[in-house]
Design a protein around this motif. Structure first.
Motif, short mmCIF file in Angstrom:
data_model
loop_
_atom_site.label_atom_id
_atom_site.label_comp_id
_atom_site.label_asym_id
_atom_site.label_seq_id
_atom_site.Cartn_x
_atom_site.Cartn_y
_atom_site.Cartn_z
N GLU A 213 12.84 38.14 2.60
CA GLU A 213 11.83 39.02 1.93
C GLU A 213 10.54 39.35 3.00
OE1 GLU A 213 10.50 41.74 -0.65
OE2 GLU A 213 12.42 40.62 -0.82
N PRO A 214 10.37 40.26 3.52
CA PRO A 214 9.33 40.96 4.31
C PRO A 214 7.96 40.59 3.50
CG PRO A 214 10.49 42.74 3.86
CD PRO A 214 11.20 41.66 3.17
N VAL A 215 6.84 40.46 4.21
CA VAL A 215 5.50 40.39 3.85
C VAL A 215 4.57 41.55 4.61
CG1 VAL A 215 3.33 39.14 3.53
CG2 VAL A 215 5.73 37.99 3.32
N PRO A 216 4.07 42.31 3.60
CA PRO A 216 3.16 43.41 4.13
C PRO A 216 2.20 42.70 5.21
CG PRO A 216 3.48 43.77 1.95
CD PRO A 216 3.89 42.27 2.22
N ASP A 217 1.95 43.64 6.31
CA ASP A 217 1.09 42.95 7.26
C ASP A 217 -0.25 42.57 6.81
OD1 ASP A 217 2.88 43.49 9.23
OD2 ASP A 217 2.15 45.49 9.84
N ASP A 218 -0.79 43.53 5.72
CA ASP A 218 -2.21 43.17 5.06
C ASP A 218 -2.26 42.01 4.16
OD1 ASP A 218 -0.67 44.41 3.19
OD2 ASP A 218 -2.11 45.61 2.35
N LYS A 219 -0.79 41.38 3.79
CA LYS A 219 -0.79 40.19 3.12
C LYS A 219 -0.38 39.07 3.89
CE LYS A 219 -1.23 42.15 -1.02
NZ LYS A 219 -2.33 42.08 -2.15
N THR A 220 -0.11 39.14 4.96
CA THR A 220 0.36 38.25 5.87
C THR A 220 -0.50 36.85 5.94
OG1 THR A 220 1.85 39.44 7.13
CG2 THR A 220 1.45 37.38 7.99
N ALA A 221 -1.71 37.07 6.35
CA ALA A 221 -2.82 36.18 6.43
C ALA A 221 -3.06 35.31 5.26
CB ALA A 221 -3.98 36.86 7.00
N ALA A 222 -2.99 36.22 4.09
CA ALA A 222 -3.28 35.41 2.82
C ALA A 222 -1.98 34.44 2.23
CB ALA A 222 -3.41 36.51 1.70
N VAL A 223 -0.79 35.07 2.86
CA VAL A 223 0.33 34.44 2.28
C VAL A 223 0.44 32.96 3.13
CG1 VAL A 223 2.96 34.11 2.56
CG2 VAL A 223 1.60 36.23 1.46
N LEU A 224 -0.03 33.16 4.59
CA LEU A 224 0.14 32.03 5.26
C LEU A 224 -0.83 30.92 4.98
CD1 LEU A 224 0.61 33.55 9.02
CD2 LEU A 224 2.30 32.55 7.15
N ALA A 225 -2.12 31.50 4.35
CA ALA A 225 -3.04 30.65 3.91
C ALA A 225 -2.59 30.00 2.61
CB ALA A 225 -4.16 31.27 3.68
N GLU A 226 -1.75 30.63 1.54
CA GLU A 226 -1.27 29.70 0.56
C GLU A 226 -0.33 29.00 0.67
OE1 GLU A 226 0.11 31.59 -3.83
OE2 GLU A 226 -0.56 32.93 -2.28
N PHE A 227 0.36 29.01 1.67
CA PHE A 227 1.41 28.06 2.09
C PHE A 227 0.81 26.85 3.29
CE2 PHE A 227 4.28 31.23 0.57
CZ PHE A 227 5.40 30.37 0.01
N SER A 228 -0.34 26.80 3.41
CA SER A 228 -1.14 25.93 4.20
C SER A 228 -1.99 24.81 3.31
CB SER A 228 -1.88 26.50 5.32
OG SER A 228 -1.03 27.22 6.12
N ASN A 229 -2.00 23.76 3.54
CA ASN A 229 -2.76 22.77 2.59
C ASN A 229 -2.99 21.39 3.26
OD1 ASN A 229 -4.13 21.90 0.32
ND2 ASN A 229 -2.65 23.53 -0.83
N THR A 230 -3.61 20.47 2.69
CA THR A 230 -3.66 19.41 3.04
C THR A 230 -3.51 18.25 1.82
OG1 THR A 230 -6.41 18.95 2.79
CG2 THR A 230 -5.50 19.49 4.85
N ILE A 231 -2.58 17.22 2.00
CA ILE A 231 -2.50 16.31 0.87
C ILE A 231 -2.93 14.93 1.18
CG2 ILE A 231 -0.62 15.59 -0.82
CD1 ILE A 231 0.92 17.96 0.11
N PRO A 232 -4.02 14.40 0.85
CA PRO A 232 -4.37 13.21 1.33
C PRO A 232 -3.67 11.96 0.38
CG PRO A 232 -5.98 14.17 -0.31
CD PRO A 232 -5.25 15.09 -0.08
N GLY A 233 -4.10 10.92 0.73
CA GLY A 233 -3.58 9.58 0.16
C GLY A 233 -2.17 9.26 0.27
N GLN A 234 -1.41 9.74 1.19
CA GLN A 234 -0.19 9.30 1.61
C GLN A 234 -0.03 8.18 2.31
OE1 GLN A 234 1.87 11.27 -0.06
NE2 GLN A 234 0.12 12.03 -0.76
#
Length: 271
Positions: A213-234
């Motif tokens: 599923e392609p992502v519109p260019d104007d949504k790409t940065a937001a999608v990448l940010a949504e799939f990025s994260n940090t999970i502490p305590g591992q």
């Protein structure tokens, strides 16, 4: 021919007696191993404050000579559904090679120091709990396609993929999309004790083995940010420093390997 009947009976009786002794010895050995595993599971549960008994296996046959020599070849301990303050639930695994029980007993005590020749330690977070933490309820984590397509498996001995280019598939609703997309994600660890898992989305994936599923260019940065994260305590069982991280099946797994360490069972759970 009739004179051979008593001889045959004697031979059959002797073979039967030897077989009975062998079966009895093997049964005794298995029984002792099963009891030792049961007691160890109960001890780990108590020492590590688990809600139920973990799965435990004392490997190597025969068992009794190992116990007599105060050295277990290999012990595996696995606990699923362990409560975790950050992601809710995790699984913990450890494999102990060359376990010296001379300061304990064949029924390992809770407070006994255990010198271990080699220690493999793992913490596992499944896709469901990673997704809930990230706010992507339908998240699926998969190994990089180059790993799964590699004839050698592209993995470590314990089945962990590389840490680069994992495939995360889910619906990024916070970005305003209502269809599942696939994103390439790199894993790394940071922090003074390397216990914070960092997820860094690097690009949108399309084609085979993805949501395609392609992502519109104007949504790409937001999608990448949504799939990025940090999970502490591992933190890994027994406080082992991590040496690799990747995917195994649909789980994220962090592994550490150490040699020549002394542990106690309370250290199996670090959070």
């Amino acid at each position: 021919m009739g004179n051979n009947v008593p001889v045959r009976r004697l031979v059959v009786g002797f073979v039967a007696a030897v077989a009975a002794l062998v079966v009895g010895a093997v049964g005794t050995d298995f029984g002792a191993a099963i009891y030792a595993e049961y007691r160890l599971a109960r001890t780990v549960r108590s020492a590590a404050s688990l809600n139920w008994d973990p799965w435990v296996a004392i490997l190597g046959f025969p068992f009794i000579p190992q116990a007599r020599d105060h050295m277990y070849d290999e012990i595996e301990i696995r606990a699923n559904g362990v409560e975790h303050p950050v992601v809710g639930k995790v699984s913990l695994e450890t494999t102990l090679h060359g376990v010296d029980i001379s300061e304990s007993s064949w029924l390992i005590r809770e407070d006994a120091p255990l010198p271990v020749g080699k220690l493999e330690s793992r913490i596992i977070i499944d896709s469901t709990h990673v997704g809930r933490y990230m706010g992507i309820d339908d998240l699926l984590v998969e190994a990089p396609s180059r790993d799964t397509n590699d004839a050698t498996g592209g993995t470590t001995e314990s089945g962990i993929s590389s840490s680069k280019g994992l495939v995360f598939t889910g619906t990024p609703k916070a970005s305003g999309l209502d269809k599942r997309v696939s994103v390439a994600v790199d894993l790394s660890l940071e922090g003074p004790d390397q216990s914070t898992l960092v997820l860094t989305a690097t690009g949108i994936l399309t084609g085979p083995n993805t949501a395609d599923e392609p992502v519109p260019d104007d949504k790409t940065a937001a999608v990448l940010a949504e799939f990025s994260n940090t999970i502490p305590g591992q933190r890994l069982p027994f406080g082992v420093a991590p040496t690799s991280q990747g995917a195994r099946g649909s789980d994220i797994i962090i592994e550490g390997i150490a040699e020549g360490v002394t542990i106690d069972l309370a250290g199996f759970r670090q959070t």
